[in-house]
Every structure is written in C-alpha cells, then in structure tokens.
Scaffold this active site. Structure first.
Site, PDB file in Angstrom:
ATOM      1  N   LYS A  86       0.866  -1.200   0.000  1.00 12.02           N
ATOM      2  CA  LYS A  86       0.000   0.000   0.000  1.00 12.02           C
ATOM      3  C   LYS A  86       0.891   1.234   0.000  1.00 12.02           C
ATOM      4  CE  LYS A  86      -3.634   0.354   2.696  1.00 12.02           C
ATOM      5  NZ  LYS A  86      -4.415   0.352   3.971  1.00 12.02           N
TER       6      LYS A  86
HETATM    7  C1  E4P Z   1      -7.656   1.179   4.507  1.00 10.91           C
HETATM    8  O1  E4P Z   1      -6.991   0.933   3.560  1.00 10.91           O
HETATM    9  C2  E4P Z   1      -7.576   2.459   5.230  1.00 10.91           C
HETATM   10  O2  E4P Z   1      -6.315   2.525   5.794  1.00 10.91           O
HETATM   11  C3  E4P Z   1      -8.616   2.528   6.300  1.00 10.91           C
HETATM   12  O3  E4P Z   1      -9.716   1.774   5.918  1.00 10.91           O
HETATM   13  C4  E4P Z   1      -9.063   3.900   6.673  1.00 10.91           C
HETATM   14  O4  E4P Z   1     -10.258   3.753   7.420  1.00 10.91           O
HETATM   15  P1  E4P Z   1     -10.706   4.736   8.584  1.00 10.91           P
HETATM   16  O5  E4P Z   1     -11.195   5.978   7.929  1.00 10.91           O
HETATM   17  O6  E4P Z   1     -11.776   4.004   9.294  1.00 10.91           O
HETATM   18  O7  E4P Z   1      -9.485   4.974   9.432  1.00 10.91           O
END
Ligand code: E4P
Length: 224
Positions: A86
């Site tokens: 990522k």
């Molecule tokens: C996933 O890839 C993200 O890091 C994550 O879902 C962000 O989610 P949040 O807004 O609940 O922190």
C-alpha cells in the site's frame, strides 16, 4: 471474483469474522499496527495462522521519499506471504507506483480522497485503488460519488486497477459501493458486525424457535 477484506490485525476479530465471511485477507495501515503495538512480521505470522497461507495482506509503506518507499516495497514483496504494497497516492507515492509498475510487485494506491487522485494512481499502474468513503463524506463531499467517478474512469480508459474502497462507517455506504461493481472492499470489524446483524432478524428467528418448540419440543427438524 469479488474480494472481501477485514481492515484489522486483531486476532480475535479475524478469527470470529473468518468463520462466517469469505475473507480474501486483511488490509492494514500504520495507525492500525501502531494501535495494536505489534510489529509487522509478528502480525503477519499471527494473521496467516488464522486466515491460511493463501490469504492476501495489504501492507502500507511508511517511508516519506520515493527511494525509501521503493526499498520498503522490495522488502515487503520478499516476505513469504501474498503481499500487496500500500502506497499513499501522493506525488512521491505516485512516483514509486509508476516505477513499481514495471516490476512484479503488486501495489495498492491508498489515502485516495478525490477522483483525480484515483485516476492518476490508476494511470501510474496501481493494481488496487483505495478511496476513503467515510473520510470523504466527513469532509463534506460525497464518498460514494467519488468512488463511482473513479470506477467510471477506470472502465472508460481500460485501466487495470481494481477499486478496493475503504473507510466505511455504515451498511448504507457499503452496499451503495458494492452496487457500483467495485472489485473489492475492506471493512472495519464494527462495520462487518453491522452487516451481519439486522435488528429484525433475531425476533423472527426466535419466533420460529418458539413455534417449533411448542409443538415438537427439543426435536431437530429431521427428528419430527
Ligand atoms: C484502509 O486501507 C484504510 O487505511 C482505512 O480503511 C481507513 O479507514 P478509517 O477511515 O476508518 O481509518
């Protein structure tokens, strides 16, 4: 084939939801790992024991230069798991994604808050795109509309990226996104819980159970 991920490294939650949901793997981010206090290698080991060796793990880089991100991507890719790297879709992140496009390393472009950011990440060659639905809503924009536009552009331009929207807070957001035909989603455990539990269902099931027991006692269906 649609891919469903859980956005957690919590072993108890993973073990629970892996029983009822066809999980492809998990997504993590630096905040999730920091909150758990457990490092990446131990986390991967623990999660692989629960999900199995073919689970896919989306793991985020933390470097803040293109060079550091590229080094991290190579090291993460070398781990003995199915890892998708990522990378935040920033300018330096997009530079890394563009270079990684010529390698076998799979990349998810993350922290996507706008249509243009998603489009640029797809052009750079990201295999997955993670728009943050609820975070976009919280900023006063429309997370579902942003995802719909990115999905449209990916299709119109024959780009290979799979949308993996993240940051959901309720079932409405989840189901509207799934209806757009995205290829994947990731759910926080609290949202997975909401999807599995509708308030009308327990009373309905209890009624069936009571009606049955009143006539057939403890017999199972085939014993009646
Ligand atoms: C996933 O890839 C993200 O890091 C994550 O879902 C962000 O989610 P949040 O807004 O609940 O922190």
């Amino acid at each position: 084939m649609f891919e469903l991920y859980l956005d957690t490294t919590d072993a108890l939650q993973l073990a629970r939801f892996n029983k009822a949901l066809p999980l492809k793997g998990i997504t993590t981010n630096p905040s999730i790992l920091a909150k758990s206090g457990v490092g990446l290698k131990e986390t991967l080991n623990n999660c692989a024991k629960i999900l199995g060796s073919d689970a896919r793990f989306h793991v985020q880089t933390v470097g803040n230069t293109t060079e550091d991100i590229l080094k991290e991507a190579e090291q993460l890719h070398a781990l003995p798991y199915d890892i998708v790297v990522k990378i935040p879709a920033t300018e330096i992140g997009l530079a890394a994604i563009k270079q990684l496009n010529a390698t076998p390393i799979s990349v998810l472009a993350t922290a996507i808050y706008s249509v243009q950011q998603g489009f640029l990440a797809a052009l750079a060659g990201a295999e997955y795109l993670a728009p943050y639905v609820n975070r976009i809503d919280t900023l006063g924009a429309n997370g579902i509309a942003v995802v719909a536009d990115i999905q449209l552009l990916v299709k119109q331009h024959n780009l290979k990226s799979i949308l993996l929207p993240a940051s959901f807070k309720n079932t409405h957001q989840v189901m509207e996104i799934v209806k757009l035909g995205v290829g994947a989603i990731t759910l926080a455990p609290e949202v997975a819980e909401q999807l599995l539990n509708h308030p009308a269902v327990p009373p309905a099931v209890n009624q069936f159970e009571n009606d049955w027991k009143n006539v057939f006692g403890d017999k199972l269906s085939y014993e009646s």
